[in-house]
Design an enzyme around this catalytic site. Structure first.
Site, short mmCIF file in Angstrom:
data_model
loop_
_atom_site.label_atom_id
_atom_site.label_comp_id
_atom_site.label_asym_id
_atom_site.label_seq_id
_atom_site.Cartn_x
_atom_site.Cartn_y
_atom_site.Cartn_z
N HIS A 367 0.81 -1.22 0.00
CA HIS A 367 0.00 0.00 0.00
C HIS A 367 0.84 1.25 0.00
CE1 HIS A 367 -2.72 -2.94 2.22
NE2 HIS A 367 -2.83 -3.06 0.93
N CYS A 680 -5.84 -2.18 -16.96
CA CYS A 680 -5.47 -1.19 -15.95
C CYS A 680 -4.37 -1.67 -14.98
CB CYS A 680 -6.70 -0.73 -15.17
SG CYS A 680 -7.47 -2.05 -14.24
C1 PEP Z 1 -4.77 -5.44 -10.95
O1 PEP Z 1 -4.89 -6.44 -10.24
O2 PEP Z 1 -4.16 -5.45 -12.03
C2 PEP Z 1 -5.36 -4.16 -10.54
C3 PEP Z 1 -5.33 -3.12 -11.33
O3 PEP Z 1 -5.88 -4.08 -9.30
P1 PEP Z 1 -5.00 -3.91 -7.96
O4 PEP Z 1 -3.60 -3.61 -8.38
O5 PEP Z 1 -5.64 -2.82 -7.20
O6 PEP Z 1 -5.15 -5.24 -7.33
#
Ligand code: PEP
Ligand code: MG
Length: 755
Positions: A367, A680
């Site tokens: 985080h 993403c």
């Molecule tokens: C992912 O898992 O690629 C994502 C964008 O979500 P997070 O990084 O928040 O788990």
């Protein structure tokens, strides 16, 4: 017969008097060696100080030829003195000249002496010099004499650390304490930060080293250890740690150390030799550190951290200090140095004065890393031993591009980095100029670039970065940095601010992705064997519909009269999407019934981040309005590689044929159903990877603000048709990992694509 005239306590009392005298550093050292020689009944006592060039220089002597002071020197590892410095361990020899490491220095006149006792001058486990006594007779020094000499060495260590010896440093040399050091860590957040060290958990400086009344000190120690044990027991018995798990294991290790007779006996011994209780804890910890830093066993090194923590807790307890981070004024160019820290703690510092963070731990998707990236703060993790080797106020450079940290950098390194910072600033200016230019390839294909966001600090970037919208809004970050569960009205205000800041550009809100490793401090953490695959995200949301409903209601209120896009994380089975959609539909009905305005247009989607969805794409794309590939998790589960575990996280390449085939399958299917799909995960924000994604058919990518410029520069310089024609056939060819990456690099170079 014992030869010690006076006990170490008397020696320490005299030392204290000498320390208080208004004399210069050389005179003080000269007096100290005389005192020690008299106390241990030695003919010789000498102090060698370690210089930055790895040479131990004779700084003071009683008994050897005084003309040799500041002239005689030995390299670390050379001679007996060099050996002590290298091993950070005492040497006690009845016949020094017979030792294979003995190195004769004629200018000192030491041929007359046979027995030899040398101890390292240590601070936080680091060798700063060597203290030696010698006698003509062949004798073995007693254990308490070794102990007394070690205790005395601690006083000298404080003189070195306090900078007192700088006044007598010979021209052109430096002491080791100011030696430049280099750490190769792991890049966590891009950027380069030059500044000065601020220790997140400042070391308590023990200034009161010498005590008059050992009995009183022993009593203080006992009281503090008891308090420490009780506080550890309380923690272990509190509900939070009732289950098994890593936190509990750490606390149990602490408790074990806190009851360890050997550890406590060593501290008591140091007190009996005249140290204050806190100085005794520090001395024992420094000795242990010096020994354990030479261990290669990762388990033992990990225990060293635990022991360090426990010693610090005990010192704080003894000095009546609270455990916790600094809040006093920061320098203008602070570089926060910590073992590890939470996202909220980083936010507490405020953005303005922080140039970088440097951690001994920290994972690429922890985080604090996500927040550092959001704030645009350079960050490096896995810098081993950094906390004990850095002094508060030291100059430091953190290179979040290469993962390097330069502590107390030499001027050429500093100049090179100042140049790098200027270069990066020029490049940023170029990227800024691209801000309002379209994200279209040379051959006219639009690749829409969106922003990953989650904190209020991200919001200005929505309009400033030239992003076409927010492709992923991680709603859990608001929850993670809050001290209590945000109320519905707070969530609503937050989402409204996000929509306002986006100024009409689309925002994709992802419902809470908590659970697993994303722990909310105010929500009782349940211990799970495999949290990443545990009760998290939509699984948690569907089992706790109250929380999901509240969030959905807040989103519906915030977007009243506007467009709203919501997606659900970690969907494993399409039925979960239908269940979540049903929750949302019930909410809409409820709001309508009560006369509330609802969003003008709703779009619902899912994150594709669990491989099982790859085999449900037909059902999925018929059900959803859009989808977003979460390649971070998808790759983690696809490759069975923990994304937060630095030992394996880099083991397999996302640019492997296997993973790229999977990504292509997703985008092909989405196209066949005309369902919009975005990607993403972190790979969207890296130009080379983004180039491959464009070739696979992805026309929408979402990334952190700092990645937008570089990726747009790539897109605008890319001949996509040419790349696709050459790249796609390679996916079907058998080939080793790394070949595709190499191909992409070569293509970019040959075709002037900006990477
Ligand atoms: C992912 O898992 O690629 C994502 C964008 O979500 P997070 O990084 O928040 O788990
Ligand atoms: Mg994810």
């Amino acid at each position: 017969m014992r030869s010690t005239l006076a006990g170490p306590r008397v020696l320490l009392r005299r030392l204290r008097e000498v320390m208080a005298e208004p004399i210069n550093a050389q005179e003080r050292l000269d007096k100290i060696v005389v005192l020690i020689a008299a106390n241990v009944v030695a003919e010789v006592c000498s102090v060698y100080i370690l210089r930055a060039d790895g040479v131990l220089e004779l700084y003071a002597t009683e008994g050897l030829n005084r003309d040799a002071v500041h002239k005689t020197s030995l390299k670390v590892g050379e001679g007996l003195v060099g050996l002590i410095a290298a091993d950070a361990r005492p040497l006690n020899l009845p016949n020094a000249q017979a030792h294979p490491a003995f190195a004769y220095r004629p200018e000192t006149g030491e041929e007359a002496y046979n027995s030899f006792l040398g101890v390292p001058i240590l601070r936080a486990g680091r060798t700063l010099g060597v203290l030696v006594v010698q006698n003509q007779s062949h004798r073995t020094y007693f254990e308490d004499e070794v102990e007394a000499l070690q205790t005395t060495a601690m006083v000298i260590a404080e003189m070195v650390a306090a900078g007192e010896l700088e006044a007598i440093v010979q021209q052109g040399t430096k002491l080791d304490l100011s030696r430049p050091m280099h750490f190769q860590g792991v890049a966590l957040s891009d950027g380069v930060g030059l500044g000065h060290v601020v220790l997140h958990e400042p070391r308590v400086v023990v200034t009161n080293l010498i005590a008059e009344d050992a009995a009183a000190e022993l009593e203080r120690l006992e009281r503090s250890i008891n308090r420490l044990r009780i506080s550890l027991d309380d923690l272990l018995n509190s509900g939070d740690f009732a289950q098994h798990g890593e936190h509990r294991e750490v606390l149990e290790a602490y408790r074990m150390f806190a009851h360890d007779r050997g550890w406590i006996r060593k501290i008591e011994e140091a007190i009996n030799n005249g140290l204050t209780a806190e100085a005794a804890v520090e001395k024992v910890q420094s000795d242990t550190r010096a020994r354990m830093m030479r261990q290669t066993d990762p388990y033992l090194r990990e225990r060293l951290h635990d022991l360090d923590d426990l010693a610090h807790r005990l010192i704080r307890e003894l000095m009546g200090r609270q455990h916790g981070p600094v809040s006093e004024s920061l320098p203008q160019d602070a570089v926060i140095v910590a073992r590890n820290m939470g996202a909220a703690e980083l936010l507490d510092y405020g953005r303005d004065r922080i140039r970088a963070i440097a951690l001994e731990e920290g994972g690429p998707t922890s985080h604090v890393t996500i927040v550092a990236r959001a704030l645009g703060i350079a960050a490096v993790g896995l810098a081993e031993n950094l906390v004990s080797l850095a002094e508060s106020g030291d100059a430091v450079i953190v290179d979040g591009e290469s993962g390097q940290i330069h502590l107390r950098p030499a001027s050429d390194i500093e100049n090179a980095y100042a140049e790098k910072v200027r270069f990066r600033a020029r490049r940023q200016a170029q990227y800024r100029r691209l801000r309002n230019k379209p994200s279209i390839t040379r051959d006219g294909v639009e690749v829409s670039l969106q922003l990953n966001a989650g904190l209020l600090v991200d919001l200005p970037a929505v309009s400033e970065s030239g992003a076409s919208g927010v492709g992923l809004f991680r709603t859990e970050l608001q929850f993670m940095v809050a001290s209590a569960f945000p109320r519905m009205s707070e969530q609503k205000d937050y989402y409204r601010q996000v929509l306002d800041a986006a100024g009409g550009r689309p925002v994709t809100f992802r419902t809470l992705d908590i659970g697993g490793d994303k722990v909310l401090p105010y929500l009782r953490a349940i211990q799970e064997e495999n949290p990443a695959m545990g009760w998290r995200a939509i699984r948690f949301g569907l089992d706790r519909p109250g929380i999901l409903r509240t969030q959905i209601r807040a989103l519906l209120h915030a977007a009243a009269g506007r467009d709203l896009k919501i997606m659900f994380p970690m969907v494993t089975d399409v039925s979960e999407f239908h269940q979540a959609k049903a929750v949302l539909e019930r909410e809409i009905k409820h709001l309508r019934r009560h006369g509330h305005q609802v969003p003008e247009r709703m779009q619902l989607g899912v994150m594709i981040e669990v491989p099982s969805l790859l085999y449900q794409l037909d059902e999925l794309f018929q059900a959803v309005d859009f989808a977003s590939v979460g390649s971070n998790d998808l790759f983690q589960f696809f490759s069975a590689v923990d994304r937060g575990n630095t030992r394996v996280a880099g083991r397999f390449d996302t640019m492997s044929p296997a993973f790229l085939r999977a990504l292509k399958h997703i985008v092909d299917k989405a196209d066949s159903y005309r369902t919009p799909v975005t990607l993403c995960g972190e790979i969207a924000g890296r130009p080379l990877e983004a180039m491959a994604l464009a070739a696979l058919g992805y026309r929408s990518l979402s990334m952190s603000a700092s990645a937008l410029g570089p990726v747009k520069a790539m897109v605008r310089s890319l001949d996509l048709a040419r790349l696709s024609a050459r790249f796609l056939p390679r996916l079907d060819q058998p080939g080793g990992t790394g070949q595709l990456r190499e191909f992409l690099r070569g293509f970019a170079q040959d075709n002037d694509t900006a990477l």
